[in-house]
Structures are given as structure tokens and as C-alpha cells.
Design an enzyme around this catalytic site. Sequence first.
Site, mmCIF file in Angstrom:
data_model
loop_
_atom_site.group_PDB
_atom_site.id
_atom_site.type_symbol
_atom_site.label_atom_id
_atom_site.label_comp_id
_atom_site.label_asym_id
_atom_site.label_seq_id
_atom_site.Cartn_x
_atom_site.Cartn_y
_atom_site.Cartn_z
ATOM 1 N N ASP A 1 0.404 -0.924 -0.065
ATOM 2 C CA ASP A 1 -0.120 -0.329 0.129
ATOM 3 C C ASP A 1 0.936 1.344 0.027
ATOM 4 O O ASP A 1 2.451 1.113 0.570
ATOM 5 C CB ASP A 1 -0.362 0.075 1.459
ATOM 6 C CG ASP A 1 -1.537 1.059 1.756
ATOM 7 O OD1 ASP A 1 -2.487 1.970 0.306
ATOM 8 O OD2 ASP A 1 -1.477 1.841 2.346
ATOM 9 N N ASP B 1 -0.271 5.245 1.072
ATOM 10 C CA ASP B 1 -0.464 6.086 1.851
ATOM 11 C C ASP B 1 -0.560 5.503 3.588
ATOM 12 O O ASP B 1 -1.557 4.224 3.655
ATOM 13 C CB ASP B 1 -1.609 6.936 1.612
ATOM 14 C CG ASP B 1 -1.805 7.519 0.551
ATOM 15 O OD1 ASP B 1 -0.683 7.633 -0.175
ATOM 16 O OD2 ASP B 1 -2.812 7.584 -0.522
#
Length: 458
Positions: free
Chosen positions: A282, A284
Site C-alpha cells: 500500500d 499512504d
Amino acid sequence: MPMKTVIMAGGRGTRISELFPDIPKPLIPVQALDSETNRIISRPVLEWELRSLVKQGYDDFIITVGYKAQQIIDYFSDGKELGCKIEYFVEQIPLGNAGALFKLRKKLVEPFLLLNADAVFDIDFDRFIGFHRKCQGEGGLVTLFTHPNSHPYDSGLVVTDERNAVVQWLTKEDSRPDYYNNRVNAGLHVLDPSVLDMTADRMNIDPEEIGKEKDGKTLKIDLDRHILKPLCGSGLMFAYSSPEYVKDMGTPERFIQVQDDYRSGVVNGRNLRHKQRAVFLDRDGTINVYKGFLRKTEDFELIDGVAEAIKRINRSGYLAIVVTNQPVIARGEVTVDELQMIHRRMETLLGKEGAYIDGLYYCPHHPDGGFSGEIQELKIKCECRKPAPGMLLRAASDYNISLQDSWMIGDGRYDIEAGKNAGCKTALIGEGEYGQTLTAHSLLEAVDSVLSHNHDLE
């Protein structure tokens, strides 16, 4: 059908000569794991390369030789023992690293592979050439093999448009933008022979003049400067990007690294003909400090320890692939160009610390409406927005990834669910219980646990 392959093997290899002063570079012995016998054996580096090509059906070679040419010719002879045909072009005088191509023009009647003997490689050539065939339909005459590396700040960078056509080529001496994609020319090419004619016309030279005195200098042809770089922005040259193994072994330090990689099986293992393992990441809150949805390039800030974590993925044999939801595109808050600039900053900051990602996928969609400036065609329920597994499935197709042998690492529920929906093992950064395989406090801790978990299984 497999192409004719030209291998440029005429250089002196001056940087590595301190280790092998009496051996031409293509004959430098490298110990490696032989996939057929599963034993460590020693062969000249060029023999490893030829065997890799022959195994894939590429068996028609022209090798250009110069320095200690007879040693190379005596060793490989006509190629029959390797199951191939080898012709030689001997440079009696230096012609530049591409001058021999003009002397061979009558033998080069169709697109051909052009490889540097300086580069140690093991790649899926069918994929590479398949990409070139598609580009031919758009007018492509040249395809460069590009990849990310651990030192983009002092490497030649290739800049492309949305079609992967090359628009700019920056050498390490050139001034470059603050932020850039880590996309480096690897020294493997597919060329249509017509580009040789175009080069001669543009330079206003007769190929017979190459190697002779002209205007007080010996006329030599440099591949990059005279043939390839002038094609930037023309729409005639494209870049193929791959995480496969290509490395220059021209210095003692790089030779040691190449030898270690050969022995460990990394060189052959990264060939996309073989199933790959990936660590999906991922963005953020996992790679960069979470500040809500990022809208400004300068707001992107790497979390401490992230570069080291990704370096460990790079060294492990796993691919490092970022998969991120970016609904700001659908909401009209960030343009695609602005998002790409944020990702260039990410790649630049990672590259400065010796880390790189092998791939990046983002979902621009958002199912909910009501935002001023939103882009209607992107306001859909899609198969790529996490927790849907679409981005991971696409990467698996692009890179021949075994999802069951791969991991998804993220800081939220959707990351874990996307990984599980794709069939991956999962690691959560932070707190919560979503059925993840393991939990960690940081990406570095998660990566160490993933690599330890894999080691325990083996």
C-alpha cells in the site's frame, strides 16, 4: 520467430582488467548455479548468456569482436557445441561500439536483437520482442529494455510518454528534473535495420567511411549518441520496462555482486518465464506519512525505515509492487499528471537511498458522487479499487506472479482484504484484526517478518 542476435563483444573491459588482465571480458569465468544439473559450475560470462538465449530458441548469432578476438573465436568456434550458429565480425581497427553494424548491414535484413557483452542478463526474450511487435504497429523501429535500479541518480534515465514512446534520454551528466521515474536503459535493444540507413543519411556519411579518416579524425559510430538518442521524441523508439536481471559487471565490485547473484540463482530466477513472488505495498500510511489524500507533490514524505525495508525486498528476490487507491483522480482533486509527479518524487526519494519499486498500479475510480469537479466516467464501482483484488491480479498477469507465494502489506482493512481476495498472505501495519497472516508496527518490521516467515517455510 526468434530474431537474429548481434552481440557486441569487442571492448577492452579496462575497469575490470585488474582482476583479469589477460582475458577478454566475454571470457571472464563466472561460477553459477546450473538449472539443469543444480550444481555450481564455472563458465565464461558470454557462454551463460548464449545458453540462456539458445534455451529460448534464439540460435543465430553474430558476435562483433576486437580486443583479443582470437581467444573468443577459438573458445566458441561456430557455436555447434552450444546448439547454435555463430558468425564473427572482427574489427581490425576500432569503429566505435556501433560501427560494425553498418559493415554488417547486408546481413541485417529484418529487426534484430542487439546486446552488449558488458551486460549480464537472463530475461524472457519472447516478452521483450512481443512488446516490440506491438510497437511496430504504432511505427516503432527501436525498443529499449529498461528497468529500475538502486542508483538512478547516476544512471542514464529514459523518459517516456503514456504510450511508452521515448521522449527524452538523460545521461548521468545531464541536468535532470527534481523528480523522475526510476527507468534506466539496460543495454538490450531491438533494432529495425532501417535505423542504420536513417543514421547514415542524418550524419551525411557513407558507411564505407567508418573507420577511416574524416575531417582529421577517425570516423567512429556510438550507439547511444549517434543512433538512439536522435530518435527521442520521434515516435520511432519505445521503452519496454521489466524487473528482470540485467547488470553491468564492468567493475570488480559489480563482478563480485554478479557472481553472488549467479551462485544464488537470482539471475535465472528473475526471468519472467519463471513464476515470481511479490510483496505488494500500500502507499499512504505504509510508504509515506499519512496526511489524508495527497494533493501536492511536496507533501509526500517517506516514513523512516521505508527505504531500508524496500531495499531488503529488492535483495530478497521478491518484486516490490505498489498498489494504491487514488480516488482523488475521480473526484477531480488531482490530475493524472499531478499524481504521476507525486510518484516520481517517491521513486526519486527511494532511489537516493538505494531502493526501488518494480511496479506501480493505482485505481483512479470512486463509486460515490457529489464532489465538485468530479470526473463522471471514473465514478464507477470497479474491480481494481481495494478491497477488490484487480490491481494485484493485473500485476500477476504482467509479471507472471504466483499470488499464493506473495504478500500484501498495508495499514488498513482494505489492504488486507484485497490481499486475501487475491490469494496472498497478508501483513498489517498497526492495530486491528482482519484475518491477516501477521501484524507489525512498521514496514521494516513487516518485511523482516515476511522474509523470516518465508525462510522458515523453506
